[in-house]
Design a protein around this motif. Structure first.
Motif, PDB file in Angstrom:
ATOM      1  N   ARG A  19       0.861  -1.147   0.031  1.00  0.00           N
ATOM      2  CA  ARG A  19       0.079  -0.069   0.125  1.00  0.00           C
ATOM      3  C   ARG A  19       0.736   1.181   0.115  1.00  0.00           C
ATOM      4  O   ARG A  19       0.729   2.227  -0.717  1.00  0.00           O
ATOM      5  N   ASP A  20       1.912   1.121   0.851  1.00  0.00           N
ATOM      6  CA  ASP A  20       2.684   2.382   0.906  1.00  0.00           C
ATOM      7  C   ASP A  20       3.760   2.642  -0.328  1.00  0.00           C
ATOM      8  O   ASP A  20       4.054   3.718  -0.778  1.00  0.00           O
ATOM      9  N   ALA A  21       3.891   1.573  -1.048  1.00  0.00           N
ATOM     10  CA  ALA A  21       4.614   1.679  -2.359  1.00  0.00           C
ATOM     11  C   ALA A  21       3.724   1.970  -3.748  1.00  0.00           C
ATOM     12  O   ALA A  21       4.274   2.288  -4.628  1.00  0.00           O
ATOM     13  N   GLY A  22       2.293   1.925  -3.399  1.00  0.00           N
ATOM     14  CA  GLY A  22       1.445   2.496  -4.441  1.00  0.00           C
ATOM     15  C   GLY A  22       0.313   1.552  -4.802  1.00  0.00           C
ATOM     16  O   GLY A  22      -0.412   1.868  -5.558  1.00  0.00           O
ATOM     17  N   ALA A  23       0.201   0.679  -4.087  1.00  0.00           N
ATOM     18  CA  ALA A  23      -0.950  -0.513  -4.510  1.00  0.00           C
ATOM     19  C   ALA A  23      -2.173  -0.014  -3.945  1.00  0.00           C
ATOM     20  O   ALA A  23      -2.132   0.781  -2.856  1.00  0.00           O
ATOM     21  N   ALA A  24      -3.300  -0.267  -4.732  1.00  0.00           N
ATOM     22  CA  ALA A  24      -4.603   0.120  -4.519  1.00  0.00           C
ATOM     23  C   ALA A  24      -5.462  -1.022  -3.986  1.00  0.00           C
ATOM     24  O   ALA A  24      -6.534  -1.061  -3.383  1.00  0.00           O
ATOM     25  N   MET A  25      -5.020  -2.370  -4.404  1.00  0.00           N
ATOM     26  CA  MET A  25      -5.857  -3.569  -4.193  1.00  0.00           C
ATOM     27  C   MET A  25      -4.772  -4.627  -4.005  1.00  0.00           C
ATOM     28  O   MET A  25      -3.765  -4.820  -4.493  1.00  0.00           O
ATOM     29  N   LEU A  26      -5.348  -5.644  -3.161  1.00  0.00           N
ATOM     30  CA  LEU A  26      -4.535  -6.562  -2.831  1.00  0.00           C
ATOM     31  C   LEU A  26      -5.222  -7.889  -3.175  1.00  0.00           C
ATOM     32  O   LEU A  26      -6.673  -8.156  -3.287  1.00  0.00           O
ATOM     33  N   HIS A  27      -4.672  -8.777  -3.981  1.00  0.00           N
ATOM     34  CA  HIS A  27      -5.266 -10.232  -4.683  1.00  0.00           C
ATOM     35  C   HIS A  27      -4.931 -11.127  -3.604  1.00  0.00           C
ATOM     36  O   HIS A  27      -3.587 -11.460  -3.573  1.00  0.00           O
ATOM     37  N   LEU A  28      -5.898 -11.714  -3.083  1.00  0.00           N
ATOM     38  CA  LEU A  28      -5.511 -12.473  -1.765  1.00  0.00           C
ATOM     39  C   LEU A  28      -5.587 -14.082  -2.272  1.00  0.00           C
ATOM     40  O   LEU A  28      -6.610 -14.688  -2.619  1.00  0.00           O
ATOM     41  N   HIS A  29      -4.567 -15.007  -1.980  1.00  0.00           N
ATOM     42  CA  HIS A  29      -4.578 -16.268  -1.607  1.00  0.00           C
ATOM     43  C   HIS A  29      -4.408 -16.800  -0.333  1.00  0.00           C
ATOM     44  O   HIS A  29      -3.482 -16.125   0.333  1.00  0.00           O
ATOM     45  N   ILE A  30      -5.024 -17.807   0.001  1.00  0.00           N
ATOM     46  CA  ILE A  30      -4.639 -18.411   1.249  1.00  0.00           C
ATOM     47  C   ILE A  30      -4.141 -19.870   1.226  1.00  0.00           C
ATOM     48  O   ILE A  30      -4.366 -20.538   0.014  1.00  0.00           O
ATOM     49  N   ARG A  31      -3.581 -20.407   2.159  1.00  0.00           N
ATOM     50  CA  ARG A  31      -3.042 -21.749   2.366  1.00  0.00           C
ATOM     51  C   ARG A  31      -3.892 -22.523   3.278  1.00  0.00           C
ATOM     52  O   ARG A  31      -3.956 -21.874   4.286  1.00  0.00           O
ATOM     53  N   ASP A  32      -3.834 -24.178   3.084  1.00  0.00           N
ATOM     54  CA  ASP A  32      -4.067 -24.780   4.372  1.00  0.00           C
ATOM     55  C   ASP A  32      -2.932 -25.322   5.242  1.00  0.00           C
ATOM     56  O   ASP A  32      -2.041 -24.630   4.973  1.00  0.00           O
ATOM     57  N   ALA A  33      -3.329 -26.161   6.098  1.00  0.00           N
ATOM     58  CA  ALA A  33      -2.166 -26.365   7.257  1.00  0.00           C
ATOM     59  C   ALA A  33      -1.105 -26.889   6.526  1.00  0.00           C
ATOM     60  O   ALA A  33       0.328 -26.842   7.076  1.00  0.00           O
ATOM     61  N   ASP A  34      -1.111 -27.660   5.202  1.00  0.00           N
ATOM     62  CA  ASP A  34      -0.101 -28.290   4.528  1.00  0.00           C
ATOM     63  C   ASP A  34       0.689 -27.363   3.416  1.00  0.00           C
ATOM     64  O   ASP A  34       1.388 -27.899   2.526  1.00  0.00           O
ATOM     65  N   GLY A  35       0.102 -26.163   3.702  1.00  0.00           N
ATOM     66  CA  GLY A  35       0.641 -25.102   2.745  1.00  0.00           C
ATOM     67  C   GLY A  35       0.088 -25.120   1.225  1.00  0.00           C
ATOM     68  O   GLY A  35       0.612 -24.445   0.157  1.00  0.00           O
ATOM     69  N   ARG A  36      -1.107 -25.824   0.969  1.00  0.00           N
ATOM     70  CA  ARG A  36      -1.621 -25.907  -0.146  1.00  0.00           C
ATOM     71  C   ARG A  36      -2.699 -24.882  -0.336  1.00  0.00           C
ATOM     72  O   ARG A  36      -3.129 -24.289   0.726  1.00  0.00           O
ATOM     73  N   HIS A  37      -3.022 -24.390  -1.722  1.00  0.00           N
ATOM     74  CA  HIS A  37      -3.829 -23.533  -1.872  1.00  0.00           C
ATOM     75  C   HIS A  37      -5.138 -23.886  -1.616  1.00  0.00           C
ATOM     76  O   HIS A  37      -5.797 -25.351  -1.325  1.00  0.00           O
ATOM     77  N   SER A  38      -5.946 -23.024  -0.841  1.00  0.00           N
ATOM     78  CA  SER A  38      -7.174 -23.146   0.029  1.00  0.00           C
ATOM     79  C   SER A  38      -8.311 -21.966  -0.644  1.00  0.00           C
ATOM     80  O   SER A  38      -7.984 -21.086  -0.496  1.00  0.00           O
ATOM     81  N   LEU A  39      -9.690 -22.556  -0.335  1.00  0.00           N
ATOM     82  CA  LEU A  39     -10.578 -21.809  -0.659  1.00  0.00           C
ATOM     83  C   LEU A  39     -11.712 -21.904   0.520  1.00  0.00           C
ATOM     84  O   LEU A  39     -12.900 -21.523   0.605  1.00  0.00           O
ATOM     85  N   ASP A  40     -10.923 -22.367   1.757  1.00  0.00           N
ATOM     86  CA  ASP A  40     -11.685 -22.247   2.780  1.00  0.00           C
ATOM     87  C   ASP A  40     -12.293 -21.031   3.522  1.00  0.00           C
ATOM     88  O   ASP A  40     -11.564 -19.993   3.351  1.00  0.00           O
ATOM     89  N   VAL A  41     -13.459 -20.866   3.575  1.00  0.00           N
ATOM     90  CA  VAL A  41     -14.070 -19.776   3.817  1.00  0.00           C
ATOM     91  C   VAL A  41     -13.635 -19.176   5.390  1.00  0.00           C
ATOM     92  O   VAL A  41     -13.148 -17.933   5.450  1.00  0.00           O
TER      93      VAL A  41
END
Length: 275
Positions: free
Chosen positions: A41-63
């Motif tokens: 944000r301080d460097a100039g971004a206006a939006m964050l594109h967010l990914h999360i991971r599960d306990a094993d470090g894998r891509h997750s869509l957990d709400v």
């Protein structure tokens, strides 16, 4: 859009696949993502594109996992970034699962890959229902298009009335299927030649040419997404110390051509204002 249309810089700080062994500063936990969000944000971004991971470090869509990450980021940046979650399948999720996550979470903003949702198993009626829901709920939606064929399919769905009119935001992915997945500004040309609609667009790119691609987008009136999801390198080919350094490069390129940077409030006014 004119050359002076404020440039929206989105940062994608982690992605679905990269691991800490690939970069020691890759943010994977909610707390690390929150700290990186503030720097970007301080460097100039206006939006964050967010990914999360599960306990094993894998891509997750957990709400619940998304809610924890969003809470951590909001605690760090407040409303100074638009928080966009991904609905990416990443080989783990089907279209109905992706849609169910978005409906349950109801985020401020989401990215959806058209080719992941536009599947026979889902059907056009369900696709139309989901995009209608996104419109009614005023979820800022960025539609990911991997090539000009995806863009043509998007245009056909709109022309057929399958997709409603709304302030959609397109994302052109450059070089996704190129050799060794390295992008070039030339990869933007088929999209520009095919795109005749009113939707604003952004691009993301792979490899050290990310900045050159971002500069091309800025010159042609588009917007940009940068970050470790697609690229770990600075313009000189050396390893970027963090995502903020990639954001700063894009911001400097915009300033060099006299294009102002959009704020989160600018983005919300454009895509989320009551209609």
């Amino acid at each position: 859009m004119t050359a002076l249309d404020p440039l929206i810089i989105t940062v994608a700080p982690n992605g679905a696949y990269k691991q800490a062994r690939e970069h020691p500063a890759l943010p994977l936990t909610p707390q690390a993502i929150a700290r990186e969000a503030a720097r970007c944000r301080d460097a100039g971004a206006a939006m964050l594109h967010l990914h999360i991971r599960d306990a094993d470090g894998r891509h997750s869509l957990d709400v619940a996992g998304y809610r924890a990450a969003l809470d951590a980021v909001r605690a760090a940046v407040g409303d100074t970034l638009v928080l966009q979650v991904t609905s990416e399948a990443a080989g783990r999720y089907q279209a109905d699962e992706q849609i169910a996550m978005v409906r349950s979470l109801r985020p401020e903003a989401v990215s959806v890959a058209l080719r992941e949702l536009d599947q026979p198993a889902l059907g056009e009626a369900a696709l139309a229902a989901f995009f209608g829901w996104l419109q009614r709920e005023r979820v800022m939606t960025q539609v990911i298009l991997y090539d000009a064929a995806d863009l043509a399919r998007w245009q056909r769905l709109q022309a057929a009335g399958t997709l409603p009119d709304a302030p959609w935001f397109l994302l052109f992915v450059l070089g996704r299927y190129s050799r060794i997945q390295t992008s070039s500004p030339r990869d933007l040309l088929p999209f520009l030649q095919a795109h005749g609609g009113p939707e604003p667009w952004a691009l993301c790119a792979f490899g050290a040419a990310e900045l050159a691609c971002a500069a091309a987008a800025a010159c042609f009136g588009g917007h940009v997404r940068v970050g470790f999801e697609n690229n770990l390198l600075l313009k000189d080919g050396t390893l970027a110390p963090d995502n903020a350094a990639l954001v700063a490069q894009a911001a400097d390129a915009a300033r060099a051509i006299g294009r102002p940077l959009a704020t989160a409030d600018d983005v919300r006014a454009r895509f989320l204002a009551p209609r």
